[in-house]
Design a protein around this motif. Sequence first.
Motif: not given
Length: 80
Positions: A31-36, A73-75
């Motif tokens: 998506v525009a600002d990252g990942t869904r 996971l994000k970290r």
Amino acid sequence: LGSETAHVGVHLLSTAPMKAHNRGDFTLTPVADGTRFEWAMTGPQNAVMRIMSKFWSMEKLVGPDMDKGLAQLKRTAEAA
């Protein structure tokens, strides 16, 4: 159970609040600002689980653990 660029299927083994064997599917969509990130869990429901699902939200039961795992996971992904 399998993986592709935008999808991962896993075997989930739960021990609490009761034993369960389910399938987890993770789908990632740019998506525009990252990942869904979408998560779905499927599997058989015994009589106790069918009754529980009438009174308790599965999202409320497993959601906090999922949020914790997604934050981890994000970290990890951002540190790489």
